[in-house]
Design a protein around this motif. Structure first.
Motif, PDB file in Angstrom:
ATOM      1  N   LEU A   1       0.823  -1.207   0.000  1.00 44.16           N
ATOM      2  CA  LEU A   1       0.000   0.000   0.000  1.00 44.16           C
ATOM      3  C   LEU A   1       0.857   1.258   0.000  1.00 44.16           C
ATOM      4  N   GLY A   2       1.942   1.233   0.764  1.00 39.62           N
ATOM      5  CA  GLY A   2       2.850   2.379   0.764  1.00 39.62           C
ATOM      6  C   GLY A   2       3.496   2.584  -0.589  1.00 39.62           C
ATOM      7  N   SER A   3       3.875   1.493  -1.228  1.00 38.88           N
ATOM      8  CA  SER A   3       4.469   1.592  -2.567  1.00 38.88           C
ATOM      9  C   SER A   3       3.458   2.126  -3.573  1.00 38.88           C
ATOM     10  N   ALA A   4       2.211   1.639  -3.472  1.00 37.81           N
ATOM     11  CA  ALA A   4       1.169   2.097  -4.394  1.00 37.81           C
ATOM     12  C   ALA A   4       0.940   3.595  -4.251  1.00 37.81           C
ATOM     13  N   ALA A   5       0.793   4.061  -3.014  1.00 36.36           N
ATOM     14  CA  ALA A   5       0.558   5.485  -2.784  1.00 36.36           C
ATOM     15  C   ALA A   5       1.754   6.322  -3.224  1.00 36.36           C
ATOM     16  N   ALA A   6       2.964   5.837  -2.954  1.00 37.18           N
ATOM     17  CA  ALA A   6       4.174   6.570  -3.330  1.00 37.18           C
ATOM     18  C   ALA A   6       4.303   6.679  -4.850  1.00 37.18           C
ATOM     19  N   LEU A   7       3.948   5.618  -5.557  1.00 32.22           N
ATOM     20  CA  LEU A   7       4.021   5.646  -7.014  1.00 32.22           C
ATOM     21  C   LEU A   7       3.022   6.648  -7.595  1.00 32.22           C
ATOM     22  N   VAL A   8       1.810   6.636  -7.072  1.00 29.12           N
ATOM     23  CA  VAL A   8       0.799   7.582  -7.554  1.00 29.12           C
ATOM     24  C   VAL A   8       1.261   9.011  -7.320  1.00 29.12           C
ATOM     25  N   LEU A   9       1.751   9.289  -6.117  1.00 26.39           N
ATOM     26  CA  LEU A   9       2.162  10.652  -5.771  1.00 26.39           C
ATOM     27  C   LEU A   9       3.393  11.092  -6.555  1.00 26.39           C
ATOM     28  N   SER A  10       4.401  10.244  -6.637  1.00 30.03           N
ATOM     29  CA  SER A  10       5.645  10.634  -7.296  1.00 30.03           C
ATOM     30  C   SER A  10       5.446  10.859  -8.793  1.00 30.03           C
ATOM     31  N   VAL A  11       4.704   9.970  -9.432  1.00 35.54           N
ATOM     32  CA  VAL A  11       4.450  10.135 -10.868  1.00 35.54           C
ATOM     33  C   VAL A  11       3.601  11.379 -11.114  1.00 35.54           C
ATOM     34  N   GLY A  12       2.613  11.613 -10.248  1.00 35.24           N
ATOM     35  CA  GLY A  12       1.778  12.801 -10.397  1.00 35.24           C
ATOM     36  C   GLY A  12       2.566  14.085 -10.280  1.00 35.24           C
ATOM     37  N   ILE A  13       3.491  14.143  -9.338  1.00 28.85           N
ATOM     38  CA  ILE A  13       4.317  15.335  -9.175  1.00 28.85           C
ATOM     39  C   ILE A  13       5.244  15.524 -10.376  1.00 28.85           C
ATOM     40  N   VAL A  14       5.798  14.429 -10.878  1.00 28.81           N
ATOM     41  CA  VAL A  14       6.662  14.517 -12.049  1.00 28.81           C
ATOM     42  C   VAL A  14       5.867  15.019 -13.263  1.00 28.81           C
TER      43      VAL A  14
ATOM     44  N   TYR B   1      -1.621   9.375 -13.573  1.00 27.90           N
ATOM     45  CA  TYR B   1      -1.070   8.339 -14.447  1.00 27.90           C
ATOM     46  C   TYR B   1      -0.357   7.252 -13.647  1.00 27.90           C
ATOM     47  N   GLY B   2       0.200   7.614 -12.505  1.00 28.18           N
ATOM     48  CA  GLY B   2       0.910   6.639 -11.680  1.00 28.18           C
ATOM     49  C   GLY B   2       0.017   5.591 -11.056  1.00 28.18           C
ATOM     50  N   SER B   3      -1.301   5.784 -11.132  1.00 23.85           N
ATOM     51  CA  SER B   3      -2.203   4.783 -10.554  1.00 23.85           C
ATOM     52  C   SER B   3      -2.122   3.450 -11.293  1.00 23.85           C
ATOM     53  N   THR B   4      -1.676   3.487 -12.538  1.00 26.01           N
ATOM     54  CA  THR B   4      -1.481   2.228 -13.281  1.00 26.01           C
ATOM     55  C   THR B   4      -0.446   1.363 -12.577  1.00 26.01           C
ATOM     56  N   LEU B   5       0.653   1.993 -12.143  1.00 22.16           N
ATOM     57  CA  LEU B   5       1.674   1.261 -11.401  1.00 22.16           C
ATOM     58  C   LEU B   5       1.196   0.929  -9.994  1.00 22.16           C
ATOM     59  N   GLY B   6       0.476   1.861  -9.383  1.00 28.30           N
ATOM     60  CA  GLY B   6      -0.042   1.608  -8.042  1.00 28.30           C
ATOM     61  C   GLY B   6      -1.002   0.439  -8.016  1.00 28.30           C
ATOM     62  N   THR B   7      -1.791   0.294  -9.077  1.00 27.02           N
ATOM     63  CA  THR B   7      -2.740  -0.813  -9.146  1.00 27.02           C
ATOM     64  C   THR B   7      -2.023  -2.163  -9.130  1.00 27.02           C
ATOM     65  N   LEU B   8      -0.876  -2.235  -9.752  1.00 30.43           N
ATOM     66  CA  LEU B   8      -0.116  -3.492  -9.736  1.00 30.43           C
ATOM     67  C   LEU B   8       0.237  -3.887  -8.303  1.00 30.43           C
TER      68      LEU B   8
ATOM     69  N   PHE C   1      -3.582  14.807  -6.726  1.00 34.46           N
ATOM     70  CA  PHE C   1      -4.243  15.798  -7.579  1.00 34.46           C
ATOM     71  C   PHE C   1      -3.979  17.208  -7.062  1.00 34.46           C
ATOM     72  N   ALA C   2      -4.106  17.397  -5.754  1.00 35.08           N
ATOM     73  CA  ALA C   2      -3.886  18.722  -5.178  1.00 35.08           C
ATOM     74  C   ALA C   2      -2.432  19.166  -5.353  1.00 35.08           C
ATOM     75  N   ALA C   3      -1.492  18.238  -5.128  1.00 41.72           N
ATOM     76  CA  ALA C   3      -0.072  18.582  -5.257  1.00 41.72           C
ATOM     77  C   ALA C   3       0.284  18.905  -6.701  1.00 41.72           C
ATOM     78  N   ALA C   4      -0.220  18.109  -7.642  1.00 38.97           N
ATOM     79  CA  ALA C   4       0.099  18.342  -9.054  1.00 38.97           C
ATOM     80  C   ALA C   4      -0.511  19.647  -9.550  1.00 38.97           C
ATOM     81  N   GLN C   5      -1.694  19.988  -9.052  1.00 36.15           N
ATOM     82  CA  GLN C   5      -2.335  21.220  -9.506  1.00 36.15           C
ATOM     83  C   GLN C   5      -1.605  22.469  -9.022  1.00 36.15           C
ATOM     84  N   LEU C   6      -0.851  22.339  -7.955  1.00 32.71           N
ATOM     85  CA  LEU C   6      -0.015  23.468  -7.541  1.00 32.71           C
ATOM     86  C   LEU C   6       1.033  23.791  -8.608  1.00 32.71           C
ATOM     87  N   LEU C   7       1.444  22.747  -9.345  1.00 31.29           N
ATOM     88  CA  LEU C   7       2.437  22.928 -10.403  1.00 31.29           C
ATOM     89  C   LEU C   7       1.790  23.244 -11.752  1.00 31.29           C
ATOM     90  N   LEU C   8       0.506  22.952 -11.871  1.00 28.88           N
ATOM     91  CA  LEU C   8      -0.186  23.138 -13.153  1.00 28.88           C
ATOM     92  C   LEU C   8      -1.092  24.366 -13.160  1.00 28.88           C
TER      93      LEU C   8
END
Length: 261
Positions: A34-47, A69-76, A132-139
């Motif tokens: 679960l930690g890996s899934a959440a980290a992948l979603v967050l890190s890819v989203g920020i990138v 987009y990182g949710s694809t990896l998180g789902t795995l 989503f909130a973190a990425a929108q700060l950059l977008l």
């Protein structure tokens, strides 16, 4: 005294749920996956947010899909966890103790599914909202700027978590069906991820229509704030995912009643 003692050790749905909750939360693999899934979603989203430019050619991509987009990896990761929840107990022999404590068997499967569903949805929904909130700060100054208050955006963000959860619930059912971690992972990859891509190569309209309601395709629809071309409607996609999950768990329940542990 005898009545009080028997009541204290009576098997009830609440106690089965408590037992399965304790097992899921005390497993190291739960927090790793679960930690890996959440980290992948967050890190890819920020990138994605940090590297996006309005003239980069991705302006037609749905904002929620781009950010999550990182949710694809998180789902795995959550799929593997779902398989471990059921097939993992067979590999360790723990399932014998579980079914001895609950001779009716099926409440164990339902409790596992319920605890797993609530846990995965909670973690992935939180990860999606934070990402989503973190990425929108950059977008905020690009053409992909969006807000959760805009039509369909919040629904798509939560739909992303819903799709991940239901795909992982299918994996849990496959784990209970096959009773082997490698076998269930192979079945999920082959049957859920690869088979639809192979079927799309067939030149038949009926096959193309049917593939739209396969699990991975339906999950993709739930995570988009705008309608996807040549895809199922949101309501149909959600219903299809629920039915796929129910069918997998139903088949697992049927075999659980008929097979020895």
């Amino acid at each position: 005294m005898t009545t009080a003692t028997s009541h204290a050790y009576r098997v009830t749905p609440a106690r089965i749920l408590r037992s399965e909750t304790h097992k899921l939360r005390t497993l190291r693999s739960t927090w790793i996956t679960l930690g890996s899934a959440a980290a992948l979603v967050l890190s890819v989203g920020i990138v994605m947010g940090a590297t996006y430019t309005s003239d980069g050619g991705d302006s037609d991509v749905d904002t929620v899909i781009l950010v999550l987009y990182g949710s694809t990896l998180g789902t795995l990761c959550t799929v593997v966890l779902g398989i471990l929840v059921t097939a993992g107990e067979y590999s360790t022999g723990m399932i014998r103790a579980s079914l001895t404590a609950v001779p009716r068997r099926l409440p164990v499967l339902w409790a596992k599914a319920a605890v797993f569903t609530v846990t995965v949805f909670g973690v992935m929904a939180a990860a999606a909202l934070i990402t989503f909130a973190a990425a929108q700060l950059l977008l905020h100054d690009t053409d992909q700027a969006a807000s959760l208050t805009e039509p369909a955006v919040l629904g798509a963000v939560l739909g992303n978590a819903t799709g991940t959860t239901l795909l992982s619930l299918i994996a849990l059912g496959l784990g209970a069906l096959i009773r082997s971690v490698p076998g269930a992972i192979g079945a999920f990859i082959g049957g859920v991820m690869v088979l639809p891509e192979v079927l799309t190569m067939l030149p038949y309209d009926a096959v193309e229509t049917a593939v739209r309601y396969f699990p991975t395709q339906a999950a993709g629809v739930l995570g988009s704030a705008t309608p996807l071309p040549d895809a199922a409607p949101v309501g149909g996609a959600l219903l299809a995912l629920v039915l796929w999950s129910a069918a997998t768990l139903g088949a697992a329940a049927l075999l659980l009643r008929r097979r020895d542990a």
